[in-house]
Write a protein that holds these residues in place. Sequence first.
Motif, PDB file in Angstrom:
ATOM      1  N   ASN A   1      36.822  49.283  48.332  1.00 51.61           N
ATOM      2  CA  ASN A   1      37.052  48.326  49.422  1.00 51.61           C
ATOM      3  C   ASN A   1      36.794  47.626  50.051  1.00 51.61           C
ATOM      4  O   ASN A   1      36.687  46.706  50.101  1.00 51.61           O
ATOM      5  N   GLU A   2      35.288  48.306  50.072  1.00 53.64           N
ATOM      6  CA  GLU A   2      34.026  48.743  50.876  1.00 53.64           C
ATOM      7  C   GLU A   2      33.285  46.971  50.001  1.00 53.64           C
ATOM      8  O   GLU A   2      33.500  46.528  50.490  1.00 53.64           O
ATOM      9  N   TYR A   3      33.173  47.260  48.989  1.00 57.14           N
ATOM     10  CA  TYR A   3      32.375  46.065  48.531  1.00 57.14           C
ATOM     11  C   TYR A   3      33.143  45.495  47.894  1.00 57.14           C
ATOM     12  O   TYR A   3      32.594  44.089  47.392  1.00 57.14           O
ATOM     13  N   LEU A   4      34.104  45.427  46.812  1.00 54.37           N
ATOM     14  CA  LEU A   4      34.650  44.407  46.026  1.00 54.37           C
ATOM     15  C   LEU A   4      35.968  43.398  46.853  1.00 54.37           C
ATOM     16  O   LEU A   4      36.544  42.994  46.951  1.00 54.37           O
ATOM     17  N   GLY A   5      36.562  44.312  48.161  1.00 58.40           N
ATOM     18  CA  GLY A   5      37.237  43.423  49.424  1.00 58.40           C
ATOM     19  C   GLY A   5      38.333  44.186  48.743  1.00 58.40           C
ATOM     20  O   GLY A   5      39.718  43.254  48.929  1.00 58.40           O
ATOM     21  N   THR A   6      38.784  45.131  48.070  1.00 59.36           N
ATOM     22  CA  THR A   6      40.171  44.726  47.370  1.00 59.36           C
ATOM     23  C   THR A   6      41.030  45.891  48.442  1.00 59.36           C
ATOM     24  O   THR A   6      39.978  46.729  49.140  1.00 59.36           O
ATOM     25  N   ASP A   7      42.461  45.854  48.352  1.00 54.33           N
ATOM     26  CA  ASP A   7      43.288  47.550  49.444  1.00 54.33           C
ATOM     27  C   ASP A   7      43.662  48.350  48.595  1.00 54.33           C
ATOM     28  O   ASP A   7      44.473  48.162  48.717  1.00 54.33           O
TER      29      ASP A   7
ATOM     30  N   VAL B   1      37.838  40.622  36.634  1.00 51.75           N
ATOM     31  CA  VAL B   1      36.396  40.431  36.379  1.00 51.75           C
ATOM     32  C   VAL B   1      36.026  41.814  38.058  1.00 51.75           C
ATOM     33  O   VAL B   1      34.566  41.899  37.840  1.00 51.75           O
ATOM     34  N   TYR B   2      36.298  42.163  38.384  1.00 51.25           N
ATOM     35  CA  TYR B   2      36.351  44.045  39.626  1.00 51.25           C
ATOM     36  C   TYR B   2      35.304  44.592  38.919  1.00 51.25           C
ATOM     37  O   TYR B   2      34.384  44.435  38.685  1.00 51.25           O
TER      38      TYR B   2
ATOM     39  N   ARG C   1      31.857  43.981  38.046  1.00 48.81           N
ATOM     40  CA  ARG C   1      31.040  43.843  39.753  1.00 48.81           C
ATOM     41  C   ARG C   1      30.913  45.721  40.101  1.00 48.81           C
ATOM     42  O   ARG C   1      30.350  46.243  39.989  1.00 48.81           O
TER      43      ARG C   1
ATOM     44  N   CYS D   1      46.029  43.984  43.617  1.00 53.68           N
ATOM     45  CA  CYS D   1      45.068  43.404  44.263  1.00 53.68           C
ATOM     46  C   CYS D   1      43.768  43.418  43.522  1.00 53.68           C
ATOM     47  O   CYS D   1      42.694  43.201  43.649  1.00 53.68           O
TER      48      CYS D   1
END
Lengths: 75, 647
Positions: free
Chosen positions: A12-18, A37-38, A41, A33
């Motif tokens: 959530n912090e780095y990939l912007g997921t929720d 590709v995530y 990373r 979400c």
Amino acid sequence: MHTVVDLITLANEYLGTDLEPADAERDLAELACWDSVYLLRLVTLLERELGRPVSVADMLEARTLGDIWTAAVGP
Amino acid sequence: MSGRPEAQQDVRALYDTGSLAGAYPRLPALLARLDDDGLDSAGRLLARLDPADVLAAHPDTSAVRIAVTGRSTTAGLLPALTVQLARHGLLLIGHTGGSGSYVQDLADPASELYAHRPELTLCVLDPLTVWDRVPSPWQPYDVALEAERQRLLLAELAGAHAAHAPAGATLVLNTLPLLRRFTHQQTGLLQRAELGALWREFNADLLRMADPAAGIAVLDLEPLTAAGVRADDPRLGAYADAHCSAALLASYAREAAHLARALRGDTKKCLVLDLDGTLWDGILAEDGPARVRGATSLRAGAFGAFRRTVEQLASQGVLLAVCSKNDPEPVARALAAHPDWPLSADDFVSIVADWGSKAEGVAQIAAGLGIAPSAVVFADDSLFERESVRATAPGAAVVELDAEPALHSEHLLADGWFDVPSVTEEDRGRAERYRERQRRERRQAGAKDYDSFLRDLGIEVAVAPAESHHIARIAQLSLRTNRFNLTGERLGAAQIERMAADPDTLVLAVRAADRYGDDGIVGALFGHRDAAGLHLANMVISCRVLGRGIEDAVLDGLLHAAVDAGLPAVHAQWRPAAANAAVRGFCPAHGFRAVAVPGKQGDGVRYRHTLADLRPVPAHVRLRLRLSPTEPVLEPQEVEECTPSSI
């Protein structure tokens, strides 16, 4: 990095997921979400966080965040 | 106090509250505070935004249509590209093809790539390109053969792109990093050297394909990998067909965003530099002019290298200015020529040395040069000064220098602020022309009245069909001219070259000179002729020469030439654009009448001139104008007989 929840927080912090803790055992394909590709990373992020390499092949075969956690950190 | 985590939280909070689209214009300032990790994370949030929502909230946002294709998985590039464009105030409208489909994407006119109507197509060539076709076992000769096949394929695909992409679109290729796990498969040192040489030749051939006029750009990835960006992760390549590392894609995206900005003509014009700790070691007010050059310090060489970087930028048209909290007299003495000093006072077009705020200093420098504060890059080693300029000079780029002068050049060049598709002769002489302008202004201040000042200038204007060596400069004017741009339409070099080659189309270059110097190409007219007369599609004039009656002389001369050519009328138009409100009245002032066009409300005004009643060409301008290479020149004598008009 002690539990799968830590992995979810990292994502959530780095990939912007929720992602929610409850998403840990859901199939990745069901997570709105999530994007394949995530995972690429996440490999880099996890290795930096853990300070050691993880098995990319195992991570890529994971179907859930719980599987990813197991592949990267182990049971 | 870096403020970075805070900025990252701000972006996340905007996303969580659904206000990211609404806050889009604030993003450049917020993103400027993020490091690579922060940008990576912000990019993933931004990539989830619907560009339509951003445009709905801010219709003026500059959107860039980009298609991404490549030899392997390229989806990872989009978030990085989104955030890099957002840093520069641009909005990505992106499309990414399937994995490894670049040949089909580019060769097939009906592909989704062309359906996206990209203005920029990124064809990402990963480090496995060429190698995936080399038979095993191999000799350097086999690699040379496949490399040549690849080069021919890319040349063909570039031709297809030129044919099928929208006019003016640019295809972006890149050089290929050479991986050690390939070079060292050759155990013979001689064969390894041979492989290294042929690979460099292949990359050199790719770089030589770069041609802004033909719509091809080539990103050189070697400087990125040389700076420590790892090109690939063999594991991600083997298991996920992702042959570029995340770091390489992020660096590629950074360069691609600079390219998009440069192709838009959004190039900064002036570099405003601090002095103490920026250009020299020491503090002028404490050490005195004789000692600040730092000739005795170990760090002097690092400052010297930075000054040479600045000098190099200046040689290509970047205007240099100084903004320093100091007394003017010691600054003048310290800047005065020294044998070991790469820059002298003459290299700066403006020097503000006082104790006022630097924000005011930057505004004063921009106003003096007649440019917007957003065309300025401000470099300073003081956080306080940078923040003050950030807060008050909207759009100005702020370069963070720190206490290590050996890194100043890298910081300054990190964002390609001054990149242009191609440096022109006009660029190289820009600083001198600003000085000519300053001399002109001093003379104007001394002249009794403006008319006599203009008469005294001896302005000569030549308008003629553009020649091939004018194209780059005309494209630059079309892309960068905001104030005097009748329709706001932007044309790249490829489009202009095509128009200039078309016998039915008109591309006229406007040259100007006066007693203070030659301004070179300062404007252009675009149009075409048919039975209804001459249609002026657009006219751009550099703001550098506005206020001298040049634009009036050109339009009046065009009308006279239309009469001489026996044309029935001249048609023109004005459409609202970013900053062209002031030229709304230009056509009516020259006798054009508005023409009602049904259903075109709000889309500007169309005009027609019946050529019945012509204004004289302003008498202070000696004009030579010709519509086509074969037509006679409208001689200055013809216009000099006319009564002088007021300007």
